[in-house]
Design an enzyme around this catalytic site. Structure first.
Site, PDB file in Angstrom:
ATOM      1  N   HIS A 228      -0.928   7.796   2.650  1.00 12.23           N
ATOM      2  CA  HIS A 228       0.237   8.688   2.641  1.00 12.23           C
ATOM      3  C   HIS A 228      -0.109   9.968   3.382  1.00 12.23           C
ATOM      4  CE1 HIS A 228      -2.284  10.243  -0.609  1.00 12.23           C
ATOM      5  NE2 HIS A 228      -1.686  11.414  -0.402  1.00 12.23           N
ATOM      6  N   HIS A 285      -3.904   9.766   4.742  1.00 13.75           N
ATOM      7  CA  HIS A 285      -5.142   9.586   3.976  1.00 13.75           C
ATOM      8  C   HIS A 285      -4.894   8.659   2.790  1.00 13.75           C
ATOM      9  CE1 HIS A 285      -3.030  13.196   2.525  1.00 13.75           C
ATOM     10  NE2 HIS A 285      -3.549  12.987   1.328  1.00 13.75           N
ATOM     11  N   ARG A 295     -14.324   8.690  -9.998  1.00 13.95           N
ATOM     12  CA  ARG A 295     -14.132   9.722  -8.967  1.00 13.95           C
ATOM     13  C   ARG A 295     -13.018  10.633  -9.453  1.00 13.95           C
ATOM     14  NH1 ARG A 295     -10.879  10.463  -4.444  1.00 13.95           N
ATOM     15  NH2 ARG A 295     -11.875  12.105  -3.241  1.00 13.95           N
TER      16      ARG A 295
HETATM   17  C1  LIG Z   1       4.478  18.633  -4.564  1.00 14.62           C
HETATM   18  C2  LIG Z   1       4.255  17.349  -4.646  1.00 14.62           C
HETATM   19  C3  LIG Z   1       3.630  16.557  -3.578  1.00 14.62           C
HETATM   20  C4  LIG Z   1       3.578  15.148  -4.151  1.00 14.62           C
HETATM   21  C5  LIG Z   1       4.790  15.122  -5.027  1.00 14.62           C
HETATM   22  C6  LIG Z   1       4.637  16.470  -5.752  1.00 14.62           C
HETATM   23  O1  LIG Z   1       5.821  16.858  -6.298  1.00 14.62           O
HETATM   24  C7  LIG Z   1       3.511  16.357  -6.779  1.00 14.62           C
HETATM   25  C8  LIG Z   1       2.548  15.207  -6.496  1.00 14.62           C
HETATM   26  C9  LIG Z   1       2.311  14.976  -5.012  1.00 14.62           C
HETATM   27  C10 LIG Z   1       1.829  13.568  -4.699  1.00 14.62           C
HETATM   28  C11 LIG Z   1       0.316  13.340  -4.921  1.00 14.62           C
HETATM   29  C12 LIG Z   1      -0.052  11.926  -4.493  1.00 14.62           C
HETATM   30  C13 LIG Z   1       0.551  11.512  -3.146  1.00 14.62           C
HETATM   31  C14 LIG Z   1       2.056  11.889  -3.115  1.00 14.62           C
HETATM   32  C15 LIG Z   1       2.728  11.300  -1.876  1.00 14.62           C
HETATM   33  C16 LIG Z   1       2.688  11.471  -4.420  1.00 14.62           C
HETATM   34  O2  LIG Z   1       3.202  10.427  -4.663  1.00 14.62           O
HETATM   35  O3  LIG Z   1       2.591  12.507  -5.328  1.00 14.62           O
HETATM   36  C17 LIG Z   1       2.157  13.393  -3.225  1.00 14.62           C
HETATM   37  C18 LIG Z   1       3.558  14.001  -3.119  1.00 14.62           C
HETATM   38  C19 LIG Z   1       3.888  14.438  -1.708  1.00 14.62           C
HETATM   39  O4  LIG Z   1       3.077  15.073  -1.025  1.00 14.62           O
HETATM   40  O5  LIG Z   1       4.997  14.126  -1.262  1.00 14.62           O
HETATM   41  O1  LIG Z   2      -8.308  11.861  -4.354  1.00 15.26           O
HETATM   42  C1  LIG Z   2      -8.263  12.398  -3.266  1.00 15.26           C
HETATM   43  O2  LIG Z   2      -9.256  12.840  -2.702  1.00 15.26           O
HETATM   44  C2  LIG Z   2      -6.952  12.494  -2.537  1.00 15.26           C
HETATM   45  C3  LIG Z   2      -5.850  13.008  -3.384  1.00 15.26           C
HETATM   46  C4  LIG Z   2      -4.562  13.062  -2.619  1.00 15.26           C
HETATM   47  O3  LIG Z   2      -4.486  12.681  -1.490  1.00 15.26           O
HETATM   48  C5  LIG Z   2      -3.352  13.579  -3.276  1.00 15.26           C
HETATM   49  O4  LIG Z   2      -3.385  13.885  -4.485  1.00 15.26           O
HETATM   50  O5  LIG Z   2      -2.321  13.677  -2.557  1.00 15.26           O
HETATM   51 FE   LIG Z   3      -2.595  13.359  -0.536  1.00 14.56          FE
END
Ligand SMILES: C=C1C[C@]23C[C@@]1(O)CC[C@H]2[C@@]12CCC[C@@](C)(C(=O)O1)[C@H]2[C@@H]3C(=O)O
Ligand SMILES: O=C(O)CCC(=O)C(=O)O
Ligand SMILES: [Fe+2]
Length: 360
Positions: A228, A285, A295
């Site tokens: 993503h 990534h 981790r």
């Molecule tokens: C601010 C944010 C980015 C995120 C969605 C969120 O509201 C909180 C979690 C974030 C995260 C972390 C993992 C990857 C991601 C794509 C997801 O599913 O939740 C990102 C979201 C994002 O960057 O769009």
């Molecule tokens: O675990 C990681 O190093 C990546 C985490 C990440 O990409 C995210 O929370 O969006």
């Molecule tokens: Fe991320």
């Protein structure tokens, strides 16, 4: 209401996409978590290792040039000498491990509700896949107190103090790095005054995401966090001493981000990529898992103030660099991401652009 909370309310999840597996009692990889290669959009789970993600010392006089090169080439880099106290990094790592070490039934006392941002559960991306990822998270927007009280009714103060201190320090570091990035592109404070308006209007917004990737019985067939890009302007990640994070480079494939003691990983987010009219890449990534070591990572997502429209800076638009994207707020972008995931950026493409610089 802030942009992130509003977007979560508009795009509620089902509990099946929030509640993780009980990883402690799962001794073989269930079919529900067996990640088929067809779900990995760009290549197999193996990776190549020709080049390493740059590690930039922020006290190096050449730091600005190195940052620009890293953002153009990778959309990511690691920083050292960033002024975040090592003690605080150790404390946030300790508190993150402490949280995820709780039994599942206790963690579920702080579960994220389907329409909320803060709480324990799977990352939002889970809804896009037919299989589940091998990780769990704790998302915090604003104060962690209510959810921490659910986890530890009589012992939440240290956890909250560490998180609040970490949020403050990471916001300062993000703003410093964003400043260096803008400067590296020849942009002045006036050019980017939207990013921190000095007029008492709404402040920038940030979300903290604690991630845990439990040991996995069959890591080569599981996925910690699917590929993503982040929706933010900038995401800063602190990872423990366990590899798993990888960044994709067109010519190289998946490149591991080697853990460097006390370093912080910087990911250019989609909104920064839009703001600089595509000059900086936003890094694709993912995170893999392993058989022996838990981790953990702590990701700090930094976005613009509510209602601020991010659009390509006109100084970066010229006949050789036609305008690529239309203006978008963080809330609109998160809504698009909640529906279209990694295709959201394509939807913000400036449809009128046929290679001409019509806005100039
Ligand atoms: C601010 C944010 C980015 C995120 C969605 C969120 O509201 C909180 C979690 C974030 C995260 C972390 C993992 C990857 C991601 C794509 C997801 O599913 O939740 C990102 C979201 C994002 O960057 O769009
Ligand atoms: O675990 C990681 O190093 C990546 C985490 C990440 O990409 C995210 O929370 O969006
Ligand atoms: Fe991320």
């Amino acid at each position: 209401m802030n942009s992130v909370s509003e977007s979560f309310k508009n795009n509620p999840l089902h509990f099946k996409h929030i509640i993780p597996l009980d990883f402690n009692t799962t001794l073989t990889l269930p079919d529900s978590h067996t990640w088929p290669l067809s779900l990995d959009p760009i290549g197999s789970l193996t990776h190549v290792q020709h080049e390493a993600l740059p590690v930039i010392d922020l006290t190096n006089p050449e730091a600005i040039t190195l940052i620009r090169q890293a953002c153009e080439k990778w959309g990511a880099f690691q920083v050292t000498n960033h002024d975040i106290p090592v003690k605080l990094l150790n404390e946030i790592e300790f508190q993150t491990k402490r949280l995820f070490a709780l039994p599942l039934n206790q963690k579920l006392l702080a579960v994220r509700s389907p329409e909320d941002c803060t709480g324990y559960g799977l990352p939002r991306m889970s809804t896009f896949f037919s299989k589940f990822i091998w990780s769990e998270g704790f998302t915090v927007m604003g104060s962690p107190v209510d959810h921490a009280c659910q986890l530890w009714p009589h012992d939440h103060v240290n956890f909250c103090n560490v998180l609040v201190e970490y949020q403050k320090e990471l916001e300062t570091l993000t703003e410093k790095i964003l400043g260096l990035m803008f400067k590296s592109l020849g942009l002045t404070q006036e050019d980017v005054k939207w990013f921190k308006p000095n007029n008492g209007s709404k402040p920038p917004q940030a979300v903290l995401q604690l991630n845990s990737y439990p040991v996995c019985p069959d890591p080569s067939r599981a996925m910690g966090l699917a590929p993503h890009t982040d929706s933010s302007l900038l995401t800063l990640i602190y990872q423990n001493n366990t590899s798993g994070l990888q960044v994709y480079r067109d010519s190289l494939g998946w490149v591991p981000v080697k853990p460097v003691t006390a370093a912080v990983v910087v990911m250019v987010g989609d909104l920064m990529h839009i703001a600089c009219n595509g000059r900086f890449k936003c890094a694709l990534h993912r995170a893999l898992v392993n058989k022996t070591h838990i981790r953990i990572s702590i990701a700090h997502f930094y976005g613009p103030p509510r209602d601020v429209e991010i659009s390509p800076c006109l100084k970066l638009v010229d006949p050789d660099h036609p305008i690529l994207y239309r203006p978008v707020t963080w809330k609109e972008y998160l809504d698009a991401k909640a529906i279209h995931f990694n295709n959201a950026l394509e939807l913000i493409r400036d449809k009128n652009n046929s290679g001409c610089t019509h806005l100039l």
